[in-house]
Write a protein that holds these residues in place. Structure first.
Motif, PDB file in Angstrom:
ATOM      1  N   UNK A   4       0.736  -1.218   0.156  1.00 38.81           N
ATOM      2  CA  UNK A   4       0.123  -0.104   0.000  1.00 38.81           C
ATOM      3  C   UNK A   4       0.858   1.171  -0.262  1.00 38.81           C
ATOM      4  N   UNK A   5       2.045   1.453   0.798  1.00 37.10           N
ATOM      5  CA  UNK A   5       3.020   2.302   0.905  1.00 37.10           C
ATOM      6  C   UNK A   5       3.518   2.650  -0.767  1.00 37.10           C
ATOM      7  N   UNK A   6       3.878   1.505  -1.128  1.00 30.22           N
ATOM      8  CA  UNK A   6       4.389   1.569  -2.797  1.00 30.22           C
ATOM      9  C   UNK A   6       3.452   2.147  -3.723  1.00 30.22           C
ATOM     10  N   UNK A  17      13.212   4.901  -5.108  1.00 30.46           N
ATOM     11  CA  UNK A  17      13.158   3.795  -3.981  1.00 30.46           C
ATOM     12  C   UNK A  17      13.863   2.686  -4.303  1.00 30.46           C
ATOM     13  N   UNK A  18      13.803   2.149  -5.658  1.00 29.63           N
ATOM     14  CA  UNK A  18      14.108   0.954  -6.247  1.00 29.63           C
ATOM     15  C   UNK A  18      15.580   1.160  -6.329  1.00 29.63           C
ATOM     16  N   UNK A  49      11.404  -6.544  -1.051  1.00 26.71           N
ATOM     17  CA  UNK A  49      10.682  -5.132  -1.536  1.00 26.71           C
ATOM     18  C   UNK A  49      11.145  -4.768  -2.791  1.00 26.71           C
ATOM     19  N   UNK A  50      12.439  -5.109  -3.432  1.00 24.86           N
ATOM     20  CA  UNK A  50      12.492  -4.764  -4.828  1.00 24.86           C
ATOM     21  C   UNK A  50      11.663  -5.218  -5.695  1.00 24.86           C
ATOM     22  N   UNK A  54       9.139  -3.315  -8.006  1.00 26.85           N
ATOM     23  CA  UNK A  54       9.129  -3.542  -9.567  1.00 26.85           C
ATOM     24  C   UNK A  54       7.689  -3.953 -10.071  1.00 26.85           C
ATOM     25  N   UNK A  55       7.152  -4.673  -9.433  1.00 24.29           N
ATOM     26  CA  UNK A  55       5.591  -5.069  -9.836  1.00 24.29           C
ATOM     27  C   UNK A  55       4.692  -4.123  -9.905  1.00 24.29           C
ATOM     28  N   UNK A  56       4.891  -3.074  -8.905  1.00 26.61           N
ATOM     29  CA  UNK A  56       3.845  -2.083  -8.682  1.00 26.61           C
ATOM     30  C   UNK A  56       4.105  -1.016  -9.914  1.00 26.61           C
TER      31      UNK A  56
END
Length: 66
Positions: A4-6, A17-18, A49-50, A54-56
């Motif tokens: 949700x943050x991403x 961020x990445x 997290x990476x 990347x997915x989002x």
């Protein structure tokens, strides 16, 4: 980082961020190699997290094209 943050981040923020996560992953790998790593579970957290970022980012790019 939670998904949700991403999702609340913009594309530029996700890119930043990445980059930060990849730097952290590099530092953690270096610490592991030199025997200075205290919390080895952090490597897996950063890796996931990476993948999450990347997915989002990819989902947002697909939405922008549609």
């Amino acid at each position: 980082m939670k998904a949700a943050d991403a999702r609340a981040m913009s594309a530029d923020q996700l890119k930043d961020e990445l980059g930060n996560l990849k730097k952290e992953q590099f530092n953690l790998r270096f610490q592991k190699a030199t025997g200075q790593l205290e919390k080895s579970s952090r490597i897996n957290e950063v890796r996931k997290d990476i993948a999450r970022v990347k997915t989002i980012a990819r989902q947002k790019a697909a939405e922008a094209k549609a």
